[in-house]
Design a protein around this motif. Structure first.
Motif, PDB file in Angstrom:
ATOM      1  N   ASP A 323       0.829  -1.211   0.000  1.00  0.00           N
ATOM      2  CA  ASP A 323       0.000   0.000   0.000  1.00  0.00           C
ATOM      3  C   ASP A 323       0.862   1.259   0.000  1.00  0.00           C
ATOM      4  OD1 ASP A 323      -2.733  -1.054   0.119  1.00  0.00           O
ATOM      5  OD2 ASP A 323      -2.132  -1.872   2.040  1.00  0.00           O
ATOM      6  N   TRP A 324       1.965   1.196   0.710  1.00  0.00           N
ATOM      7  CA  TRP A 324       2.915   2.321   0.720  1.00  0.00           C
ATOM      8  C   TRP A 324       3.432   2.594  -0.693  1.00  0.00           C
ATOM      9  CZ3 TRP A 324       8.298   2.196  -0.299  1.00  0.00           C
ATOM     10  CH2 TRP A 324       9.007   3.340   0.047  1.00  0.00           C
ATOM     11  N   ALA A 325       3.805   1.535  -1.410  1.00  0.00           N
ATOM     12  CA  ALA A 325       4.348   1.699  -2.758  1.00  0.00           C
ATOM     13  C   ALA A 325       3.295   2.233  -3.724  1.00  0.00           C
ATOM     14  CB  ALA A 325       4.908   0.366  -3.256  1.00  0.00           C
ATOM     15  N   ILE A 326       2.070   1.698  -3.632  1.00  0.00           N
ATOM     16  CA  ILE A 326       0.988   2.174  -4.506  1.00  0.00           C
ATOM     17  C   ILE A 326       0.730   3.654  -4.268  1.00  0.00           C
ATOM     18  CG2 ILE A 326      -1.494   1.997  -4.960  1.00  0.00           C
ATOM     19  CD1 ILE A 326      -1.242  -1.009  -4.351  1.00  0.00           C
ATOM     20  N   THR A 327       0.691   4.036  -2.993  1.00  0.00           N
ATOM     21  CA  THR A 327       0.413   5.437  -2.659  1.00  0.00           C
ATOM     22  C   THR A 327       1.565   6.334  -3.082  1.00  0.00           C
ATOM     23  OG1 THR A 327      -0.863   4.626  -0.761  1.00  0.00           O
ATOM     24  CG2 THR A 327      -0.360   6.974  -0.808  1.00  0.00           C
ATOM     25  N   GLN A 328       2.790   5.866  -2.929  1.00  0.00           N
ATOM     26  CA  GLN A 328       3.948   6.637  -3.398  1.00  0.00           C
ATOM     27  C   GLN A 328       3.884   6.853  -4.909  1.00  0.00           C
ATOM     28  OE1 GLN A 328       6.234   8.223  -1.845  1.00  0.00           O
ATOM     29  NE2 GLN A 328       6.509   7.324   0.182  1.00  0.00           N
ATOM     30  N   ASN A 329       3.502   5.820  -5.631  1.00  0.00           N
ATOM     31  CA  ASN A 329       3.374   5.938  -7.084  1.00  0.00           C
ATOM     32  C   ASN A 329       2.302   6.961  -7.461  1.00  0.00           C
ATOM     33  OD1 ASN A 329       3.804   4.864  -9.923  1.00  0.00           O
ATOM     34  ND2 ASN A 329       1.631   4.434  -9.644  1.00  0.00           N
ATOM     35  N   ASN A 330       1.151   6.888  -6.778  1.00  0.00           N
ATOM     36  CA  ASN A 330       0.073   7.844  -7.055  1.00  0.00           C
ATOM     37  C   ASN A 330       0.490   9.271  -6.710  1.00  0.00           C
ATOM     38  OD1 ASN A 330      -1.397   5.602  -7.753  1.00  0.00           O
ATOM     39  ND2 ASN A 330      -2.768   5.664  -5.989  1.00  0.00           N
ATOM     40  N   LEU A 331       1.187   9.393  -5.591  1.00  0.00           N
ATOM     41  CA  LEU A 331       1.656  10.714  -5.181  1.00  0.00           C
ATOM     42  C   LEU A 331       2.662  11.259  -6.185  1.00  0.00           C
ATOM     43  CD1 LEU A 331       1.696  12.977  -3.075  1.00  0.00           C
ATOM     44  CD2 LEU A 331       3.402  11.654  -1.786  1.00  0.00           C
ATOM     45  N   GLY A 332       3.515  10.381  -6.708  1.00  0.00           N
ATOM     46  CA  GLY A 332       4.475  10.807  -7.727  1.00  0.00           C
ATOM     47  C   GLY A 332       3.781  11.353  -8.960  1.00  0.00           C
ATOM     48  N   PHE A 333       2.696  10.693  -9.381  1.00  0.00           N
ATOM     49  CA  PHE A 333       1.958  11.178 -10.546  1.00  0.00           C
ATOM     50  C   PHE A 333       1.348  12.543 -10.269  1.00  0.00           C
ATOM     51  CE2 PHE A 333      -2.033  11.640 -12.910  1.00  0.00           C
ATOM     52  CZ  PHE A 333      -1.563  11.512 -14.212  1.00  0.00           C
ATOM     53  N   ALA A 334       0.790  12.723  -9.068  1.00  0.00           N
ATOM     54  CA  ALA A 334       0.185  14.014  -8.726  1.00  0.00           C
ATOM     55  C   ALA A 334       1.223  15.122  -8.732  1.00  0.00           C
ATOM     56  CB  ALA A 334      -0.512  13.922  -7.375  1.00  0.00           C
ATOM     57  N   TYR A 335       2.410  14.830  -8.206  1.00  0.00           N
ATOM     58  CA  TYR A 335       3.486  15.841  -8.211  1.00  0.00           C
ATOM     59  C   TYR A 335       3.942  16.156  -9.638  1.00  0.00           C
ATOM     60  CZ  TYR A 335       4.467  16.440  -3.224  1.00  0.00           C
ATOM     61  OH  TYR A 335       4.394  16.798  -1.894  1.00  0.00           O
ATOM     62  N   SER A 336       3.967  15.129 -10.491  1.00  0.00           N
ATOM     63  CA  SER A 336       4.412  15.369 -11.871  1.00  0.00           C
ATOM     64  C   SER A 336       3.432  16.243 -12.646  1.00  0.00           C
ATOM     65  CB  SER A 336       4.604  14.033 -12.598  1.00  0.00           C
ATOM     66  OG  SER A 336       3.356  13.395 -12.824  1.00  0.00           O
ATOM     67  N   GLU A 337       2.148  16.223 -12.235  1.00  0.00           N
ATOM     68  CA  GLU A 337       1.120  17.024 -12.885  1.00  0.00           C
ATOM     69  C   GLU A 337       0.876  18.355 -12.173  1.00  0.00           C
ATOM     70  OE1 GLU A 337      -0.882  16.057 -15.725  1.00  0.00           O
ATOM     71  OE2 GLU A 337       0.833  14.702 -15.888  1.00  0.00           O
ATOM     72  N   ARG A 338       1.490  18.558 -11.038  1.00  0.00           N
ATOM     73  CA  ARG A 338       1.193  19.700 -10.167  1.00  0.00           C
ATOM     74  C   ARG A 338       1.418  21.043 -10.869  1.00  0.00           C
ATOM     75  NH1 ARG A 338       4.060  21.226  -4.369  1.00  0.00           N
ATOM     76  NH2 ARG A 338       2.191  22.095  -3.349  1.00  0.00           N
ATOM     77  N   ILE A 339       0.510  21.960 -10.592  1.00  0.00           N
ATOM     78  CA  ILE A 339       0.571  23.305 -11.194  1.00  0.00           C
ATOM     79  C   ILE A 339       1.182  24.296 -10.211  1.00  0.00           C
ATOM     80  CG2 ILE A 339      -0.835  25.184 -12.136  1.00  0.00           C
ATOM     81  CD1 ILE A 339      -2.832  22.947 -13.012  1.00  0.00           C
ATOM     82  N   TYR A 340       0.789  24.218  -8.952  1.00  0.00           N
ATOM     83  CA  TYR A 340       1.365  25.100  -7.931  1.00  0.00           C
ATOM     84  C   TYR A 340       2.819  24.717  -7.677  1.00  0.00           C
ATOM     85  CZ  TYR A 340      -3.376  26.677  -6.698  1.00  0.00           C
ATOM     86  OH  TYR A 340      -4.641  27.211  -6.711  1.00  0.00           O
ATOM     87  N   GLY A 341       3.612  25.695  -7.219  1.00  0.00           N
ATOM     88  CA  GLY A 341       5.004  25.431  -6.892  1.00  0.00           C
ATOM     89  C   GLY A 341       5.889  25.435  -8.124  1.00  0.00           C
ATOM     90  N   GLY A 342       7.181  25.287  -7.905  1.00  0.00           N
ATOM     91  CA  GLY A 342       8.126  25.285  -9.023  1.00  0.00           C
ATOM     92  C   GLY A 342       8.111  23.956  -9.754  1.00  0.00           C
ATOM     93  N   LYS A 343       8.154  24.010 -11.069  1.00  0.00           N
ATOM     94  CA  LYS A 343       8.108  22.797 -11.879  1.00  0.00           C
ATOM     95  C   LYS A 343       9.275  21.867 -11.553  1.00  0.00           C
ATOM     96  CE  LYS A 343       6.372  20.262 -15.210  1.00  0.00           C
ATOM     97  NZ  LYS A 343       5.061  19.590 -15.046  1.00  0.00           N
TER      98      LYS A 343
END
Length: 457
Positions: A323-343
């Motif tokens: 579950d940790w790995a799945i959530t880390q993967n999902n979080l990574g995708f969200a960060y890669s798409e993130r608009i706020y903050g520095g690219k």
């Protein structure tokens, strides 16, 4: 007469509502064992078998002692009783023994899980030769329900066909377990059907998701927040999943309904009281926010990141690696798409998350074995993945193992980790030894091929 009364006393203790449940079951076992000193196989085979059946049930319910040993004792009682029972003499008692033996095999810890489930299925099917709908409708429905559960858990055979068999059993059960007559049994079947339709392989995916939604919505007629808050919350979480995956209807609206379901569940699920339910609902909510169409994209991604980070408060690698790995993967995708903050900063965060996930998701090389743990339905599963086998070996815990693991982690290990670091370090070796016993590590390691030279947890 003494043996009859003693046996009846055992049954009363087994069903007793007052007093300590564990103590009541110990008293029941003692009564049945005492009765068996008089009710011998030679003196009265049917009475002997009847008491053995009662003793088997008490062992299967027993709280004290080793769960695996208790189930073995229960199985031995039922098997001995079945040696003297014939279909023509006492068919109803024969069916009870077959049904209860099937339930003991389905929960069994010792032996191969796949073989135990096959034995359970055979027992339930044997019981149904006597427990017909016409003669014993309630017992027939109970056995059909358990047979459906066994098919849904089946390891042998084609997964798609097993799910179809489970659906057929549950639908048959609903012929007797109606909303009006048996609301508590009816709602359990509706939830089970929803789970299977959600994962169904055969049939149209869109139709299966509609069926799952209908089942969960039906369950909510009984599972109200006021009467059954936790069951209501779990059903809300379950309902959110097919809405998230839904093919029919407007996609944007389906996602809004899913968000509403997950948020409703989180009104009941709190990290302090229901950590695992809370974490999985947070992750589901994060996935839905990540795909959300309504609202500002930037804000939706922030909400997704917040949900994933919340889930990771419970899903730590040591306790829940998958579950940790799945959530880390999902979080990574969200960060890669993130608009706020520095690219650049967001991409670094995404890379860090993906690299973390790859610590668990590794390729299995020759002579390498991977052990993976999953938490499902009040128990945990261990998969042994090797290059020598196309399908993983499966080991299943008992509900008591699951409760022991929760107690070990949430009441001991994690409390000291956050609040008493020095005590946590001093107790670490001892507690890891306790964890190994709870996880049955020695039993699981015995399943690893002898040529294995690398083990990944």
């Amino acid at each position: 007469m003494w043996a009859v009364i003693t046996n009846n006393l055992g049954s009363a203790y087994c069903q007793r509502l007052r007093g300590d449940e564990a103590e009541n079951l110990e008293n029941a076992i003692a009564c049945y064992q005492a009765a068996l000193q008089i009710r011998t196989r030679e003196a009265s085979a049917s009475d002997w078998a009847h008491t053995l059946g009662d003793l088997g049930l008490a062992y299967s319910l027993r709280i004290r002692g080793d769960i695996a040993e208790n189930l073995e004792n229960a199985i031995a009682c039922y098997q001995n009783a079945l040696e003297v029972l014939t279909h023509s003499a006492v068919p109803h008692l024969l069916a009870i023994m077959q049904h209860n033996l099937g339930s003991a095999y389905r929960k069994r810890i010792q032996g191969e899980a796949a073989e135990n489930i096959e034995l359970a299925i055979a027992c339930y099917q044997a019981a149904l030769q006597v427990r017909t709908r016409k003669v014993f409708p309630e017992e027939w429905a109970m056995t059909q329900s358990n047979l459906g559960k066994a098919y849904s858990e089946r390891i042998s055979g084609e997964k798609a066909q097993n799910l179809e068999a489970a659906i057929a059993c549950y639908q048959a059960t609903l012929q007797v377990y109606t909303y009006e007559a048996f609301p508590k049994d009816w709602v359990i079947i509706q939830n089970n059907l929803g789970d299977i339709y959600k994962d169904r392989i055969l049939g149209e995916k869109a139709e299966n998701l509609e069926a799952a939604i209908a089942c969960y919505q039906a369950a909510l007629q009984v599972y109200t927040r006021e009467a059954f808050p936790k069951d209501w919350a779990r059903t809300q979480n379950n309902l959110g999943i097919p809405y998230f995956q839904r093919i029919r209807g407007e996609k944007a609206q389906n996602l809004e309904v899913a968000i509403a379901c997950f948020q409703a569940a989180l009104q009941v699920f709190k990290r302090e009281t229901c950590p695992q339910d809370w974490a999985i609902t947070q992750r589901n909510l994060g996935e839905t926010y990540s795909d959300r169409i309504f609202g500002e994209k930037a804000q939706n991604l922030e909400a997704a990141i917040a949900s994933y980070q919340a889930a990771l408060q419970v899903y730590i690698r040591e306790a829940f690696p998958q579950d940790w790995a799945i959530t880390q993967n999902n979080l990574g995708f969200a960060y890669s798409e993130r608009i706020y903050g520095g690219k650049a900063e967001n991409l670094e965060a995404a890379i860090s998350c993906y690299q973390a996930a790859l610590q668990v998701y590794t390729r299995t090389a020759e002579n390498t074995t991977i052990l993976e743990w999953y938490m499902v339905d009040g128990k945990f599963l261990t998969f042994v993945v090797t290059s020598q086998s196309q399908t993983p070996l499966l080991w299943q815990s008992t509900p008591q193992d699951y409760q022991n693991l929760r107690k070990w982690f949430f009441e001991e290990y994690i409390d000291d980790y956050y609040e008493q670091q020095s005590q946590w370090q001093n107790q670490l070796e001892k507690r890891l030894g306790e964890l190994a016993k709870i996880l049955h590590i020695d039993e699981i390691l015995a399943k690893i091929p002898p040529q294995c030279d690398k083990l990944i947890l």
